[in-house]
Design a protein around this motif. Structure first.
Motif, mmCIF file in Angstrom:
data_model
loop_
_atom_site.group_PDB
_atom_site.id
_atom_site.type_symbol
_atom_site.label_atom_id
_atom_site.label_comp_id
_atom_site.label_asym_id
_atom_site.label_seq_id
_atom_site.Cartn_x
_atom_site.Cartn_y
_atom_site.Cartn_z
ATOM 1 N N GLY A 98 0.813 -1.208 0.000
ATOM 2 C CA GLY A 98 0.000 0.000 0.000
ATOM 3 C C GLY A 98 0.848 1.260 0.000
ATOM 4 O O GLY A 98 2.084 1.224 0.079
ATOM 5 N N ALA A 99 0.174 2.405 -0.055
ATOM 6 C CA ALA A 99 0.856 3.693 -0.148
ATOM 7 C C ALA A 99 1.748 3.950 1.062
ATOM 8 O O ALA A 99 2.857 4.480 0.923
ATOM 9 N N GLU A 100 1.277 3.586 2.261
ATOM 10 C CA GLU A 100 2.075 3.841 3.459
ATOM 11 C C GLU A 100 3.358 3.021 3.460
ATOM 12 O O GLU A 100 4.424 3.514 3.844
ATOM 13 N N THR A 101 3.248 1.763 3.034
ATOM 14 C CA THR A 101 4.433 0.897 2.981
ATOM 15 C C THR A 101 5.444 1.422 1.971
ATOM 16 O O THR A 101 6.655 1.464 2.242
ATOM 17 N N LEU A 102 4.955 1.850 0.822
ATOM 18 C CA LEU A 102 5.853 2.385 -0.210
ATOM 19 C C LEU A 102 6.493 3.699 0.248
ATOM 20 O O LEU A 102 7.677 3.936 -0.001
#
Length: 453
Positions: A205-209
């Motif tokens: 997801g965006a947070e992980t990236l």
């Protein structure tokens, strides 16, 4: 077993003995023999130099601003930062009373490199669904974190991170020769690009990236600090002016230093370009996709303008007492030793007995010419009618070339090889003002107008 011929193979024709014999006969005329004897001993440009052009290009101009020493970018591609800081220091010199004051070019490069790493990684995440062998990804990966840049990129750095005097963040071995540092950064970022794409493909997801990107940025910071030093968050500023008087400026952040000793509103300057391609009309705004350095910073915006209008605005700015930032193709028809930028300086057509002339449009279309170096106009020679004849140029290659580092450009060279000039928006004629706010024509990332100085 011989592989079958492809369509392109069938279109090829081999060189025959008859072809070679015809070439040999064509190169046996007396002019070619004399040229061969001269060139093999002295080189092409030395033999092609048109002495009448040299003699006809004096270094004296009617309007001259510079009384200071030039700077040196050494073995780095920081001309766009040097030339833009040279423009800013024109104001700082007057406020500080120091004729040869310099800003820290190392400070500007540190923040450009760090911000550009974030820009690159952001692009990699945004294009994670595109093929790795596609043109855009291959372009993004080709020149990761190079030294070059554009005017709006310099503005983005100064607006966000300010400036500091050179002594607050002096040059280092790596700032003066970036070939030691850049390969390390490229290796890290290219490998990280693959890792980010793998994360995205696995459904991250965006947070992980974003967290993964920040981890890479911490490594970039580490490399930059080791190579360039750590940028100061504030400086205790004292100085002695050229009259020997001592001054105490207090403790200032880099942005406060900019506001106090420069104070120019860089958002009110616009980059005019001469794009000769007919599909890009004069008077229209242009932008280049994926080009930039500071996420959330200045958008790249050019106003495509007739070259004669560009000259007129540049000359008026100089006459009013302000140097002018510009970008050009510095390679052709230029001599570093004499500091001459003169159209026809080298008569290659006469030397080789062949028509080697090309138009600006032809050079742009074929990739032969693009803006690859940024400098500063510090003078112009106007005739009695007010038309420019010659231009005085502050380069950033040290004091050895030309007139103690200053170059002389003839007006035809300006027409042929200058691509960009920056002026204040107040100088724009009415017919160009709509381009300041209209949606620009979007050019692909690899367009010649996106070439970095």
């Amino acid at each position: 077993m011989t592989a079958p011929a492809t369509g392109s193979d069938n279109a090829r024709t081999p060189i025959t003995t008859e072809t070679i014999e015809a070439c040999v006969r064509a190169a046996q005329d007396p002019q070619a023999l004399v040229a061969r004897n001269a060139v093999t001993r002295s080189g092409v440009d030395a033999c092609a130099t048109d002495r009448t052009k040299v003699v006809a290009t004096p270094t004296v101009v009617s309007h001259k601003l510079d009384t200071w020493k030039v700077t040196s970018q050494k073995k780095s591609g920081r001309c766009w930062l040097f030339s833009s800081l040279n423009l800013l220091r024109d104001t700082a010199r007057a406020r500080l009373g120091i004729k040869d004051f310099e800003f820290s070019q190392n400070h500007a490069m540190f923040w450009d490199k760090f911000e550009r790493a974030n820009w690159f990684l952001t692009d990699i995440i945004a294009t994670a669904d595109q093929p790795l062998d596609g043109r855009l990804l291959q372009f993004l990966l080709a020149d990761v974190l190079g030294d070059g840049g554009q005017w709006d990129m310099a503005v983005s750095v100064y607006l966000k991170h300010g400036v500091v005097p050179k002594q607050a963040m002096p040059e280092t071995a790596c700032s003066g020769n970036t070939d030691d540092m850049n390969p390390i950064l490229r290796t890290l970022l290219r490998r990280s690009a693959l890792e980010l794409r793998e994360l995205a493909a696995a459904g991250a997801g965006a947070e992980t990236l974003a967290a993964a990107k920040d981890d890479v940025l911490a490594k970039v910071w580490r490399i930059l600090v080791i190579c360039l030093g750590e940028p100061p968050t504030s400086i205790e500023w004292t100085w002695r002016d050229d009259e020997g008087e001592f001054h105490r400026g207090g403790t200032l952040t880099p942005t406060q230093f900019y506001d106090t000793y420069v104070g120019i509103d860089l958002t009110q300057y616009v980059c005019l370009v001469d794009d000769p391609r007919p599909e890009h009309p004069k008077g229209r705004a242009l932008s280049v996709d994926n080009l930039g350095n500071v996420v959330g910073g200045r958008r790249i915006r050019y106003v495509n303008t007739d070259i004669d209008v560009i000259k007129r605005l540049a000359a008026a700015t100089i006459v009013a007492g302000e140097p002018v930032w510009f970008g050009a193709d510095v390679t052709p028809q230029s001599d570093r030793d004499s500091g001459l930028l003169v159209s026809g300086l080298y008569d290659h057509t006469g030397l080789f007995g062949l028509d080697l002339s090309t138009s600006k449009l032809q050079r742009v279309l074929t990739g032969e010419s693009a803006m690859n170096h940024a400098m500063l106009f510090t003078g112009v020679d106007l005739d009695d009618a007010g038309s420019p004849r010659r231009w005085r140029v502050e380069n950033s290659w040290g004091e050895e070339p030309g007139d103690k580092g200053f170059y002389t450009m003839d007006d035809q060279w300006f027409t042929d090889y200058v691509f960009e000039v920056v002026v204040h928006v107040d100088r724009l004629p009415e017919d160009l003002r709509p381009a300041l706010s209209e949606e620009p024509i979007h050019l692909p990332a690899w367009d010649p107008m996106g070439t970095l100085a």
